[in-house]
Motif scaffolding. Structure first.
Motif: not given
Ligand code: AMP
Ligand code: GLY
Length: 422
Positions: A143, A183-184, A186, A190, A212, A281
């Protein structure tokens, strides 16, 4: 009273419509709004990061309350800037906005307050990346620390992918920050959980599940969101207790201790694993398209809620919800989330006769020579309410078919998790 609303997406059109329904409102001004909001408000073309210009417009139009829809002005400190000038602002201060503006900040709050989240490492150089690779199984989530317009999260299946993507961020791929959070990964389901927060208290503001990925069966690249439904059945009473006590409460307390209490909408993006919530998040605003399914279910006056938030009187404010379910399907321009054409004519929209429990929220639309045209990837949100998700979806798809916009596409499987379970 006069209200100003910053933003131009489907989220802002949904908020605008609800504001319009309030008896407390005289005029609404959207900065800059879209074709949909132009029916309800005065749209004013302005750069939403030009705070001085916005302040001038607030004074000129005698605006009593300003609501900030998207994250970028909040992360850049619009709430602090306007509050110094004695303007009432709905949205968090710059420090609290780092919950979304910096993933490293958010993770540090989790670590310091024992908030359940994926195991992580904040990295500034490759050496740290290699160390984390030794201690964490693949896949690993890379990230970008700062705002990245939805492009800053990469799920990596190999070590080489991790090294390549992190080095791109270290080298400045995203202007907002060169830091990386590893990150690990997960596994679970969701859900999005929303609260409205003032300096002293907070209240539930809906749950939803987003979709998404761009294609059906959750395939293809990530988008801003292709459709959503509310409520999220996975958020049971017992889960909600855990979300509040383990995630929301400690976060808000931590910000209060820093003398920077939160205020506004707070959106917790969660992964639910065996009825246990993990914070993926935070977003410092309503979700888009989640807002388009949460807001229609709100029975109370949104203006009253927002006014009591900015004057820290939320505790005494009743927030009531409809028992109906709601869903939205996003009609996108072909090519999205990659390159897509703009300025495409959308005719037929007026021919669609909606029932009172359905609505079309505009997102990437504008009027050019009195004709409705697209100017974004996510163009229209078809929203409907009812008692059964399967029937709601069928109704929505019928509306989209009536529009028969040849340059658009949408997911026909929104809500599959709640529909196929039956
Ligand atoms: P974000 O841009 O932060 O909304 O992340 C986009 C998407 O990535 C999230 O909605 C999750 O589907 C996936 N994601 C983010 N972090 C993780 C995680 N640690 N483990 C699994 N999926 C993740
Ligand atoms: N729908 C996801 C978001 O608003 O960030």
């Amino acid at each position: 009273m006069n209200i100003g609303l910053i933003g131009s997406g489907g989220r802002e059109h949904a908020i605008c419509k609800k504001l319009y329904e309030s008896k407390l409102v005289n005029n609404i001004f959207c900065f800059p709004g879209n074709a949909g909001t132009s029916y309800l408000a005065t749209n004013i073309e302005v750069d939403i990061l030009d705070f001085k210009k916005i302040y001038k417009l607030i004074k000129y139009h005698k605006i009593d309350l300003i609501i900030v829809g998207p994250e970028e002005p909040l992360v850049n400190g619009i709430a602090d800037f306007l509050r110094k000038k004695k303007i009432k602002v709905f949205g968090p201060n710059k420090y609290a906005a780092r919950l979304e503006g910096s993933k490293a900040f958010m993770k540090m709050i989790c670590a310091q307050n024992k908030i359940p989240t994926a195991k992580f490492k904040i990295c500034n150089e490759e050496k740290q990346v290699r160390l984390f690779l030794k201690s964490c199984k693949l896949p690993i989530v890379v990230k970008a620390d700062g705002l990245a317009a939805g492009k800053g999260v990469i799920i990596c299946k190999t070590k080489n992918q991790v090294i390549k993507n992190t080095s791109e961020i270290f080298n400045g791929k995203f202007k907002s920050s060169r830091k990386v959070v590893l990150e690990e990964f997960l596994v679970g389901e969701e859900a999005s959980y929303f609260v409205v927060v003032d300096n002293n208290n907070y209240k539930f503001f809906g749950s939803a599940q987003d979709h998404k990925r761009v294609y059906e069966n959750d395939k293809g690249p990530n988008t801003g969101g292709m459709g959503a439904y509310s409520p999220a059945p996975i958020v049971t009473k017992s889960l909600e207790k855990k979300i509040k006590s383990r995630i929301i409460d400690p976060t808000l307390k931590a910000l209060k201790r820093k003398k920077k209490p939160y205020s506004g909408f707070l959106y917790a993006g969660l992964m639910i694993k065996k009825n246990e919530p993990y914070l993926i998040e935070y977003n410092i605003r309503m979700g888009d398209p989640e807002c388009q399914v949460v807001i229609p279910r709100l029975k109370s006056d949104l203006v009253k809620i927002m006014l009591s938030t900015v004057s820290n009187k939320l505790k005494k404010t009743k927030i009531e919800w409809s028992n109906k379910k709601s869903m939205t399907i996003v009609l996108c321009s072909k090519g999205y989330p990659g390159p897509y054409k703009k300025n495409i004519l959308i005719d037929n929209l007026n021919k669609i006769k909606l029932t009172s429990s359905s609505y079309i929220y505009h997102a990437g639309t504008y009027f050019f020579k009195n004709k409705l045209r697209s100017n974004g990837g996510r163009v229209l949100n078809f929203t409907s309410m009812g008692s059964d998700f399967k029937i709601i979806r069928k109704n929505i798809i019928n509306y989209i078919k009536k529009l028969s916009w040849k340059k658009g596409f949408y997911r026909k499987d929104i809500g599959w998790k709640v529909i196929n379970k039956k």
